[in-house]
Design a protein around this motif. Sequence first.
Motif, PDB file in Angstrom:
ATOM      1  N   GLU A 180       0.831  -1.198   0.000  1.00  0.00           N
ATOM      2  CA  GLU A 180       0.000   0.000   0.000  1.00  0.00           C
ATOM      3  C   GLU A 180       0.870   1.254   0.000  1.00  0.00           C
ATOM      4  O   GLU A 180       1.808   1.389   0.784  1.00  0.00           O
ATOM      5  CB  GLU A 180      -0.922   0.006   1.221  1.00  0.00           C
ATOM      6  CG  GLU A 180      -1.922   1.163   1.211  1.00  0.00           C
ATOM      7  CD  GLU A 180      -2.876   1.093   2.385  1.00  0.00           C
ATOM      8  OE1 GLU A 180      -3.661   2.054   2.549  1.00  0.00           O
ATOM      9  OE2 GLU A 180      -2.840   0.108   3.146  1.00  0.00           O
ATOM     10  N   GLY A 181       0.574   2.158  -0.913  1.00  0.00           N
ATOM     11  CA  GLY A 181       1.304   3.416  -1.008  1.00  0.00           C
ATOM     12  C   GLY A 181       2.618   3.307  -1.742  1.00  0.00           C
ATOM     13  O   GLY A 181       3.295   4.329  -1.953  1.00  0.00           O
ATOM     14  N   ILE A 182       2.993   2.100  -2.153  1.00  0.00           N
ATOM     15  CA  ILE A 182       4.260   1.905  -2.856  1.00  0.00           C
ATOM     16  C   ILE A 182       4.037   1.269  -4.225  1.00  0.00           C
ATOM     17  O   ILE A 182       4.595   1.696  -5.231  1.00  0.00           O
ATOM     18  CB  ILE A 182       5.229   1.027  -2.019  1.00  0.00           C
ATOM     19  CG1 ILE A 182       5.566   1.729  -0.702  1.00  0.00           C
ATOM     20  CG2 ILE A 182       6.511   0.735  -2.807  1.00  0.00           C
ATOM     21  CD1 ILE A 182       6.426   0.895   0.234  1.00  0.00           C
ATOM     22  N   ASP A 212      12.422   4.586  -8.572  1.00  0.00           N
ATOM     23  CA  ASP A 212      12.878   3.316  -7.994  1.00  0.00           C
ATOM     24  C   ASP A 212      13.523   3.527  -6.629  1.00  0.00           C
ATOM     25  O   ASP A 212      13.282   2.768  -5.687  1.00  0.00           O
ATOM     26  CB  ASP A 212      13.877   2.642  -8.937  1.00  0.00           C
ATOM     27  CG  ASP A 212      13.219   2.136 -10.205  1.00  0.00           C
ATOM     28  OD1 ASP A 212      11.986   1.984 -10.211  1.00  0.00           O
ATOM     29  OD2 ASP A 212      13.944   1.891 -11.191  1.00  0.00           O
ATOM     30  N   ARG A 213      14.348   4.565  -6.514  1.00  0.00           N
ATOM     31  CA  ARG A 213      15.029   4.808  -5.244  1.00  0.00           C
ATOM     32  C   ARG A 213      14.049   5.238  -4.158  1.00  0.00           C
ATOM     33  O   ARG A 213      14.206   4.872  -2.983  1.00  0.00           O
ATOM     34  CB  ARG A 213      16.119   5.865  -5.441  1.00  0.00           C
ATOM     35  CG  ARG A 213      17.236   5.387  -6.358  1.00  0.00           C
ATOM     36  CD  ARG A 213      18.315   6.422  -6.541  1.00  0.00           C
ATOM     37  NE  ARG A 213      19.198   6.050  -7.642  1.00  0.00           N
ATOM     38  CZ  ARG A 213      20.302   6.708  -7.963  1.00  0.00           C
ATOM     39  NH1 ARG A 213      20.650   7.784  -7.262  1.00  0.00           N
ATOM     40  NH2 ARG A 213      21.058   6.315  -8.969  1.00  0.00           N
ATOM     41  N   ARG A 214      13.033   5.965  -4.530  1.00  0.00           N
ATOM     42  CA  ARG A 214      12.015   6.351  -3.556  1.00  0.00           C
ATOM     43  C   ARG A 214      11.276   5.108  -3.041  1.00  0.00           C
ATOM     44  O   ARG A 214      11.024   4.983  -1.843  1.00  0.00           O
ATOM     45  CB  ARG A 214      11.032   7.339  -4.176  1.00  0.00           C
ATOM     46  CG  ARG A 214       9.901   7.729  -3.219  1.00  0.00           C
ATOM     47  CD  ARG A 214       8.989   8.792  -3.818  1.00  0.00           C
ATOM     48  NE  ARG A 214       7.864   9.061  -2.930  1.00  0.00           N
ATOM     49  CZ  ARG A 214       7.934   9.814  -1.840  1.00  0.00           C
ATOM     50  NH1 ARG A 214       9.068  10.377  -1.495  1.00  0.00           N
ATOM     51  NH2 ARG A 214       6.869   9.999  -1.093  1.00  0.00           N
ATOM     52  N   ARG A 215      10.963   4.207  -3.944  1.00  0.00           N
ATOM     53  CA  ARG A 215      10.313   2.963  -3.536  1.00  0.00           C
ATOM     54  C   ARG A 215      11.196   2.182  -2.564  1.00  0.00           C
ATOM     55  O   ARG A 215      10.723   1.648  -1.555  1.00  0.00           O
ATOM     56  CB  ARG A 215      10.002   2.103  -4.772  1.00  0.00           C
ATOM     57  CG  ARG A 215       8.777   2.560  -5.552  1.00  0.00           C
ATOM     58  CD  ARG A 215       8.751   1.964  -6.945  1.00  0.00           C
ATOM     59  NE  ARG A 215       8.873   0.520  -6.945  1.00  0.00           N
ATOM     60  CZ  ARG A 215       7.840  -0.329  -6.938  1.00  0.00           C
ATOM     61  NH1 ARG A 215       6.597   0.151  -6.900  1.00  0.00           N
ATOM     62  NH2 ARG A 215       8.025  -1.620  -6.971  1.00  0.00           N
ATOM     63  N   ALA A 221      11.921   1.880   5.114  1.00  0.00           N
ATOM     64  CA  ALA A 221      11.271   2.468   6.286  1.00  0.00           C
ATOM     65  C   ALA A 221      10.293   1.491   6.936  1.00  0.00           C
ATOM     66  O   ALA A 221       9.949   1.632   8.112  1.00  0.00           O
ATOM     67  CB  ALA A 221      10.538   3.752   5.884  1.00  0.00           C
ATOM     68  N   ARG A 222       9.866   0.494   6.171  1.00  0.00           N
ATOM     69  CA  ARG A 222       8.953  -0.512   6.724  1.00  0.00           C
ATOM     70  C   ARG A 222       9.697  -1.795   7.105  1.00  0.00           C
ATOM     71  O   ARG A 222       9.074  -2.813   7.405  1.00  0.00           O
ATOM     72  CB  ARG A 222       7.857  -0.833   5.701  1.00  0.00           C
ATOM     73  CG  ARG A 222       7.005   0.365   5.329  1.00  0.00           C
ATOM     74  CD  ARG A 222       5.845  -0.035   4.431  1.00  0.00           C
ATOM     75  NE  ARG A 222       5.172   1.137   3.883  1.00  0.00           N
ATOM     76  CZ  ARG A 222       4.095   1.076   3.092  1.00  0.00           C
ATOM     77  NH1 ARG A 222       3.585  -0.108   2.777  1.00  0.00           N
ATOM     78  NH2 ARG A 222       3.545   2.179   2.618  1.00  0.00           N
TER      79      ARG A 222
END
Length: 254
Positions: A180-182, A212-215, A221-222
Motif C-alpha cells: 500500500e502506497g508503494i 525506484d530509489r524512492r520505492r 522504512a517498513r
Amino acid sequence: MGHLVRARRDHYLPGDTAEAVIRAVRVGGRLTCLSLLSMLSVFVLRHRALHVHLPRNASRMRSPHDRRRALSSRTRRGVRLHWLPLINPPGKSACVSILDALAHSVLCQAPRAALATLDSALHQGLVRMDEVADMFHALPAKYRVLFALLDPRSESGPETIMRLMLRGLGCEVKVQVAFEGIGRVDLLVDGWLVIECDSRGFHTGWESQERDRRRDILLAARGYTTLRPTAKMIIDEPELVLAAVKRALATRPR
C-alpha cells in the motif's frame, strides 16, 4: 497487388513475409520454436538457429539460403529441425501454432529458460493454462514436472529465472506483491527481502531511477531490504546474483 517471393518450388509467399519464415519454407517446413516465439515477442533466453518443423514424410529439403542447394550437413549449419507431431493442424500457414512452438521450445531449452518462455506466453495471454497442460501431455513424460513450476504472474523472463533460482535455495518466494502506497514488487523472499528484476526498457532515465530509489527508501522504512539485479546480471551472471542473495539472507538481523 504486392509482389510474391518464391521460397521453393510451388511455394510462394507475400513479399512482406518475415525472412525467417521464408527461410523455413525454403527448407521445406514451417517456422517454429524459438524462431517463431521471438518474432511474437515471447521471451527466449538464447536464439541463434533457425528452427523449422518438418513433417515425417519430408523430402527434397533445401538450404535456407538457396533453394537450388540441397540441405546437407554443410548447409544445415544454424538450422534446428523439429519432427515432433503437431498438436494443432497448421493448415496452409507457414508457421506452426504458438502451442506447438512452445512445445518445441521445451525440448530446445534448459528447464529454467523453458519455464521463462512459457510464463512469458501465459502472461501475455497468448495461451491459456489449460492449453499448456494439454501441451505437456504431448511431450515426453519427463518434462511434465515443469508444469507445476509455471507462474503467469511473472512479468518478464528474467523474473521467472530469478524466482526459480530462489526456489532452488529453498526460499519462500511470492510474486508481484502489492504494498500500500508503494505499488507492486517483483519478488518478496522470506517475507522481508524484496528483489526487483530491472530491465533497460523500464528503468532508464533519471525520473525512473528517482522513482525506484524512492520505492526502496519507503520499503526500507517498513523494514524491507531491496536488491535490484539487472536482467543482464540474472541471465549472464547468475552466480554473482545468487551470492548477493545468500549473503543478504545470512546477514539479516534477528
